[in-house]
Design an enzyme around this catalytic site. Structure first.
Site, short mmCIF file in Angstrom:
data_model
loop_
_atom_site.label_atom_id
_atom_site.label_comp_id
_atom_site.label_asym_id
_atom_site.label_seq_id
_atom_site.Cartn_x
_atom_site.Cartn_y
_atom_site.Cartn_z
CB CYS A 228 -1.42 75.19 45.54
SG CYS A 228 -1.51 75.98 44.14
CB CYS A 231 -4.47 75.88 43.84
SG CYS A 231 -3.28 75.38 43.20
CG ASP A 232 -6.23 76.57 47.53
OD1 ASP A 232 -7.81 76.48 46.11
OD2 ASP A 232 -6.05 75.82 47.78
C1 LIG Z 1 -3.61 71.43 48.11
C2 LIG Z 1 -3.41 71.14 46.97
C3 LIG Z 1 -4.39 71.80 46.03
C4 LIG Z 1 -3.69 72.06 45.26
N1 LIG Z 1 -4.77 72.54 43.55
C5 LIG Z 1 -4.43 72.81 42.93
C6 LIG Z 1 -5.72 73.49 42.13
O1 LIG Z 1 -6.50 73.81 42.10
N2 LIG Z 1 -5.70 73.55 40.20
C7 LIG Z 1 -4.03 73.06 40.00
O2 LIG Z 1 -4.11 73.31 38.68
N3 LIG Z 1 -3.37 72.12 41.05
C8 LIG Z 1 -3.11 71.92 42.38
N4 LIG Z 1 -2.85 71.45 42.91
C9 LIG Z 1 -1.07 71.23 41.92
C10 LIG Z 1 -1.90 69.78 41.90
O3 LIG Z 1 -2.18 68.43 42.14
C11 LIG Z 1 -0.23 68.68 41.33
O4 LIG Z 1 0.37 69.98 40.03
C12 LIG Z 1 -0.17 67.28 39.74
O5 LIG Z 1 -1.72 65.95 41.46
C13 LIG Z 1 0.66 67.08 39.51
O6 LIG Z 1 0.08 65.73 39.14
P1 LIG Z 1 1.14 64.55 39.02
O7 LIG Z 1 0.58 63.25 38.17
O8 LIG Z 1 2.25 65.02 38.38
O9 LIG Z 1 1.90 64.37 40.41
P2 LIG Z 1 0.75 63.75 41.71
O10 LIG Z 1 -0.30 64.31 41.63
O11 LIG Z 1 1.72 64.45 42.86
O12 LIG Z 1 0.61 62.09 41.58
C14 LIG Z 1 1.76 60.76 42.03
C15 LIG Z 1 0.97 59.90 41.80
O13 LIG Z 1 2.46 59.26 41.51
C16 LIG Z 1 2.50 57.85 43.25
N5 LIG Z 1 3.86 57.92 43.08
C17 LIG Z 1 4.74 58.00 43.34
N6 LIG Z 1 5.43 57.63 44.02
C18 LIG Z 1 5.08 56.05 43.65
C19 LIG Z 1 5.99 54.82 43.35
N7 LIG Z 1 7.19 54.23 44.13
N8 LIG Z 1 4.60 53.74 42.65
C20 LIG Z 1 3.69 54.16 42.28
N9 LIG Z 1 2.95 55.13 42.54
C21 LIG Z 1 4.14 56.33 42.95
C22 LIG Z 1 1.75 58.91 44.15
O14 LIG Z 1 0.80 57.98 45.70
C23 LIG Z 1 0.84 60.28 43.39
O15 LIG Z 1 -0.74 59.68 43.51
C24 LIG Z 1 -2.92 71.37 44.33
C25 LIG Z 1 -2.07 71.14 45.04
C26 LIG Z 1 -1.80 70.53 46.26
C27 LIG Z 1 -1.22 70.00 47.08
#
Ligand SMILES: Cc1cc2nc3c(=O)[nH]c(=O)nc-3n(C[C@H](O)[C@H](O)[C@H](O)COP(=O)(O)OP(=O)(O)OC[C@H]3O[C@@H](n4cnc5c(N)ncnc54)[C@H](O)[C@@H]3O)c2cc1C
Length: 404
Positions: A228, A231-232
């Site tokens: 990302c 992010c980094d």
């Molecule tokens: C390496 C990395 C670094 C990042 N750094 C940053 C940063 O510095 N700043 C920033 O703003 N963003 C950052 N991001 C992006 C950020 O992590 C995402 O935008 C954010 O997590 C999205 O949130 P979300 O709730 O949509 O999904 P997610 O965080 O992906 O959460 C989805 C959840 O749903 C669960 N799930 C999936 N399927 C099912 C199911 N069938 N039943 C029950 N649960 C389920 C998963 O286990 C997961 O816990 C980074 C991402 C990565 C990978």
């Protein structure tokens, strides 16, 4: 706090000491304490990072294993078959207004807003709360925190959410049946623990960065290998990095990093880009070098950080080394859309869920938020969308637009 409480409750079994890392640098170094809170159990037999919910802390203390390991082994409190996991405010499977699937930033925020609006809601998480952020070493662009380990940020967020909404860890959603809307039938959400009957569902299952799958990628993830750039990227100002990919994301990331003062090289396995023409023009104007027809064979490093890419030219088959300070893998994301597809929810051409500005999907009573909807995939957008999805669900449960 949990450690002190345990020591007070069971003084014959537990002794706890609270240590300020700046005043005890030798201890901080010995136990590799980078962020706080950081709990060291039995001189390092097990370590816990971040603020842990009380129930989880006690479980980790008893078994000296991480919650992730306990979950895999079915040892998390209340994981017995057919029962909701115990913890802060859990509920048994049954009738609810709203089921939120996924406990990342989008799902947890949706839970807070839904319950505060008066809905009976539950957040179901197939793994451990926190989503992708919990795996992120440091977050530096979340307003209010100059720098915070991702896990710590999500522990704080989940602690807040649990004040309002039951969050069930280790409870994955396996299927959803919409029921007949005309007959007023409920939505049936089936998990590995039971069945919920709901009036609405919010999908927040996120997306995962696509990996190259080459040697060294997992080992050096967070130690020079990133996914990302927004992010980094700032970590590499004045340093040299490679961006791997040839689509819009790779080129946008390259321009972003160049603008930050990073020395960027693009590595692409083909002889032309898939990215839009204006991006290609900007890349040329900026003079960013491209290694065409080239793949990564291995990410190499000194054991702690990546410092070299072993690359191979697909035309000449020549193998060479590219010394770098870091690498960004930009070959796309895979949204978790299986459940959405099973409901017939409309997707965008890029495979992410199509939503309106109110986070309603094409299927009445189904909403989506966070990374699943594409666009700018960040914590701030996920929580913004989570709150909107919850308010739309609340509006529709109170005054169904499909009846008007
Ligand atoms: C390496 C990395 C670094 C990042 N750094 C940053 C940063 O510095 N700043 C920033 O703003 N963003 C950052 N991001 C992006 C950020 O992590 C995402 O935008 C954010 O997590 C999205 O949130 P979300 O709730 O949509 O999904 P997610 O965080 O992906 O959460 C989805 C959840 O749903 C669960 N799930 C999936 N399927 C099912 C199911 N069938 N039943 C029950 N649960 C389920 C998963 O286990 C997961 O816990 C980074 C991402 C990565 C990978």
């Amino acid at each position: 706090m949990s450690a002190i409480k345990c020591a007070i409750a069971k003084p014959e079994l537990v002794r706890a000491e609270c240590i300020e890392k700046n005043e005890n640098p030798e201890l901080a170094e010995r136990f590799e304490v980078g962020s706080v809170p950081h709990t060291v159990f039995n001189e390092g037999a097990h370590q816990g990072l971040g603020l842990m919910p009380e129930e989880r802390f006690v479980a980790e203390l008893i078994y000296l294993k991480s919650a992730e390991e306990l979950l895999d082994q079915g040892l998390l409190p209340g994981q017995e078959e057919g029962k909701a996991p115990s913890g802060f405010g859990t509920i048994e499977p049954g009738e609810v207004d709203l089921v939120i699937i996924g406990a990342g930033p989008a799902g947890l925020t949706a839970g807070i807003y839904a319950v505060r609006a008066g809905l009976k809601a539950v957040v179901l998480e197939k793994h451990i709360v926190g989503g992708q952020v919990a795996l992120t070493p440091v977050v530096e662009n979340y307003p209010g925190f100059t720098s915070v380990p991702g896990k710590q940020l999500m522990d704080i967020m989940s602690e807040h959410a649990r004040e309002y909404v039951p969050v069930h860890e280790g409870e994955g959603v396996e299927s959803i049946e919409m029921g007949d809307l005309a007959k007023g039938e409920s939505i049936i959400v089936t998990t590995n623990r039971g069945t919920y009957s709901a009036k609405a569902v919010i999908l927040t299952m996120g997306a995962a960065y696509r990996k190259l799958g080459v040697t060294g990628e997992d080992k050096y993830f967070g130690h020079g290998i990133n996914y990302c750039a927004s992010c980094d990227g700032y970590l590499y100002k004045g340093k040299s990095v490679a961006i791997i990919g040839g689509g819009n994301t790779a080129l946008t990331d390259a321009l972003h990093l160049k603008n930050l003062g990073v020395d960027v090289t693009i590595i692409h396995r083909r002889d032309s880009f898939r990215a839009q023409k204006p991006l290609q023009d900007s890349l040329e104007r900026e003079g960013i070098p491209v290694l065409w027809n080239t793949v990564i064979d291995e990410f190499q490093g000194d054991g702690k950080r990546v410092n070299n890419l072993r690359i191979r030219n697909l035309m000449t088959r020549a193998v060479s080394d590219l010394p770098v300070d870091g690498a960004f893998v930009a070959i796309g994301q895979v949204p978790a859309t299986e459940l959405a597809k099973s409901l017939g929810v409309e997707l965008k051409p890029d495979g992410f869920i199509k939503v309106g500005p109110d986070m309603r999907t094409s299927v009445p009573r189904v909403y989506a938020a966070g990374d699943l909807t594409g666009g700018l995939q960040q914590i701030v957008t996920a929580i913004g969308e989570g709150s909107i999805a919850a308010m739309s669900a609340f509006e529709d449960v109170s005054h169904p637009y499909w009846k008007e």
